[in-house]
Write an enzyme that holds these catalytic residues in place. Structure first.
Site, PDB file in Angstrom:
ATOM      1  N   ASP A  67       0.838  -1.197   0.000  1.00  0.00           N
ATOM      2  CA  ASP A  67       0.000   0.000   0.000  1.00  0.00           C
ATOM      3  C   ASP A  67       0.876   1.250   0.000  1.00  0.00           C
ATOM      4  O   ASP A  67       2.100   1.150   0.123  1.00  0.00           O
ATOM      5  CB  ASP A  67      -0.963  -0.013   1.197  1.00  0.00           C
ATOM      6  N   ASP A 136      -8.035  -1.257  13.950  1.00  0.00           N
ATOM      7  CA  ASP A 136      -9.429  -1.395  13.513  1.00  0.00           C
ATOM      8  C   ASP A 136      -9.629  -2.624  12.612  1.00  0.00           C
ATOM      9  O   ASP A 136     -10.662  -2.764  11.971  1.00  0.00           O
ATOM     10  CB  ASP A 136      -9.898  -0.115  12.794  1.00  0.00           C
ATOM     11  N   HIS A 138      -7.800  -3.460   9.936  1.00  0.00           N
ATOM     12  CA  HIS A 138      -7.457  -3.343   8.511  1.00  0.00           C
ATOM     13  C   HIS A 138      -6.214  -4.153   8.148  1.00  0.00           C
ATOM     14  O   HIS A 138      -5.344  -4.393   8.974  1.00  0.00           O
ATOM     15  CB  HIS A 138      -7.338  -1.879   8.064  1.00  0.00           C
ATOM     16  N   GLU A 143      -9.676  -0.404   4.923  1.00  0.00           N
ATOM     17  CA  GLU A 143     -10.352  -0.034   6.165  1.00  0.00           C
ATOM     18  C   GLU A 143     -11.656  -0.821   6.307  1.00  0.00           C
ATOM     19  O   GLU A 143     -12.119  -1.448   5.352  1.00  0.00           O
ATOM     20  CB  GLU A 143     -10.627   1.482   6.150  1.00  0.00           C
TER      21      GLU A 143
HETATM   22  C1  GLP Z   1      -0.471   0.752   8.411  1.00  0.00           C
HETATM   23  C2  GLP Z   1      -0.154  -0.136   7.227  1.00  0.00           C
HETATM   24  C3  GLP Z   1      -0.510  -1.570   7.510  1.00  0.00           C
HETATM   25  C4  GLP Z   1       0.057  -1.995   8.855  1.00  0.00           C
HETATM   26  C5  GLP Z   1      -0.533  -1.121   9.931  1.00  0.00           C
HETATM   27  C6  GLP Z   1      -0.103  -1.512  11.338  1.00  0.00           C
HETATM   28  O1  GLP Z   1      -1.786   1.125   8.457  1.00  0.00           O
HETATM   29  N1  GLP Z   1      -0.844   0.302   6.062  1.00  0.00           N
HETATM   30  O2  GLP Z   1      -0.016  -2.399   6.473  1.00  0.00           O
HETATM   31  O3  GLP Z   1      -0.241  -3.334   9.090  1.00  0.00           O
HETATM   32  O4  GLP Z   1      -0.102   0.199   9.678  1.00  0.00           O
HETATM   33  O5  GLP Z   1       1.135  -0.944  11.635  1.00  0.00           O
HETATM   34  P1  GLP Z   1       1.956  -1.235  12.949  1.00  0.00           P
HETATM   35  O6  GLP Z   1       2.602  -2.528  12.712  1.00  0.00           O
HETATM   36  O7  GLP Z   1       2.944  -0.119  13.049  1.00  0.00           O
HETATM   37  O8  GLP Z   1       0.994  -1.265  14.076  1.00  0.00           O
END
Ligand code: GLP
Length: 260
Positions: A67, A136, A138, A143
Site C-alpha cells: 500500500d 481497527d 485493517h 479499512e
Molecule cells: C499501516 C499499514 C498496515 C500496517 C498497519 C499496522 O496502516 N498500512 O499495512 O499493518 O499500519 O502498523 P503497525 O505494525 O505499526 O501497528
C-alpha cells in the site's frame, strides 16, 4: 488458518524470516510482498541477518509493496516506497530494480492502481505476502467495510488509522487522508499470507479476525478465506483468543518439516 503464538516479536520475526528464506531456497526469484509499520521490522532484520550469514541467497528476490500514501512528494521519507527501500530492499542488498509498488504521487491515481494490478499479475503474482493488522482490523489500508473482493484502489483512512500512524509524522495533520492499497481480493491471490501482530493493542482486532465471523467490518477476517494463511502473534496480541490453548497444542505437535 494456522495461528502460531510466540513469546515475543523477535521470535515471530525469526520464524517468518525463516519461512521467507525457505521460500527463496525453493524459488530464488520469489516475489515477497512486504508491509510497513513497526510490527514487521523484526522480520526484515532477521532476514537481512540470514543473508549476511550466507544462510540464504536473496540476490534474485523480488519485493513488492502492499500500500502507499497518496499525495506525499516522491522521496518523502514516510512514503511507503521510501520505507520499503530503506527497511527491506537496501538491507537485503537489492536494488530498486527488484522492487515494485504503486505510484502514490501519480496525477492519475486510478490509472496508477490499474497499472499496479497489471504489474503484479505480469510478475506472476505474490508468493508470500507479509501483513500487519491495524487496530481497527485493517490489512494493507483496507479499512472496515472494504469489499472482500476489492482490487487495488484509492481508499480514505479512518481517523483511528490516521491517529495510529501520526507517530511517523510531525503531526496528525500531516498524515494523508488518501491511500492506494492492494484490495482484499488482490491480497487473497498471494500464494501464502502471513500476518504478524504484536502487543496488546492488537489483541481485540486479532481475536475478531481469527475467531470472529467473516466480515467486511473486520478486513483481516478475510484471511479465513485463504487456503494458506498463517497468523503469528505474541502472547499479548494472543491474549483475547478463546482457542489459544488449542493453537499452542497444534503448533507444538506440528512436524518440523512442514515449516509455516
Ligand atoms: C499501516 C499499514 C498496515 C500496517 C498497519 C499496522 O496502516 N498500512 O499495512 O499493518 O499500519 O502498523 P503497525 O505494525 O505499526 O501497528
Amino acid at each position: 488458518m494456522e495461528v502460531v503464538i510466540v513469546p515475543d516479536s523477535a521470535t515471530g520475526g525469526e520464524l517468518i524470516a525463516e519461512a521467507m528464506a525457505a521460500l527463496l531456497r525453493r524459488k530464488p526469484d520469489a516475489l515477497l510482498g512486504v508491509s510497513t509499520g513497526s510490527t514487521p521490522l523484526p522480520v526484515y532484520k532477521a532476514l537481512a541477518a540470514k543473508v549476511r550469514d550466507f544462510e540464504v541467497d536473496a540476490s534474485h528476490a523480488r519485493i513488492c509493496q502492499l500500500d502507499e500514501y497518496v499525495g506525499l512528494p516522491s522521496g518523502h521519507p514516510e512514503a511507503y516506497r521510501s520505507v520499503v527501500l530503506r527497511e527491506v530492499v537496501e538491507p537485503l542488498g537489492l536494488t530498486d530494480a527488484s522492487f515494485m509498488g504503486p505510484d502514490g504521487s501519480a496525477d492519475d491515481v486510478a490509472a496508477a492502481c490499474l497499472d499496479y494490478e497489471r504489474a503484479l499479475a505480469e510478475a506472476g503474482g505474490v508468493d508470500l505476502q507479509l501483513l500487519g493488522i491495524g487496530t481497527d482490523g485493517h490489512i494493507g489500508f483496507n479499512e472496515p467495510c472494504s469489499s472482500l473482493a476489492s482490487r487495488t484502489r484509492i481508499k480514505t483512512l479512518t481517523e483511528q488509522t490516521r491517529q495510529d500512524n501520526a507517530r511517523f509524522f510531525k503531526a496528525v495533520e500531516e498524515v494523508p487522508h488518501h491511500v492506494i492499497t492492494q484490495g482484499i481480493g488482490t491480497i487473497l491471490q498471494a500464494r501464502h499470507l502471513v500476518l504478524l501482530a504484536t502487543g496488546e493493542a492488537k489483541a481485540h482486532a486479532v481475536a475478531l479476525a481469527v475467531e470472529g465471523p467473516l466480515s467486511a467490518l473486520v478486513p483481516a477476517s478475510a484471511l479465513q478465506l485463504h487456503p494458506h494463511a498463517t497468523v503469528v502473534v505474541d502472547e499479548a496480541a494472543a491474549s483475547s483468543l478463546k482457542l489459544a490453548d488449542y493453537f499452542r497444542a497444534t503448533y507444538a505437535a506440528k512436524p518440523l518439516w512442514q515449516g509455516l
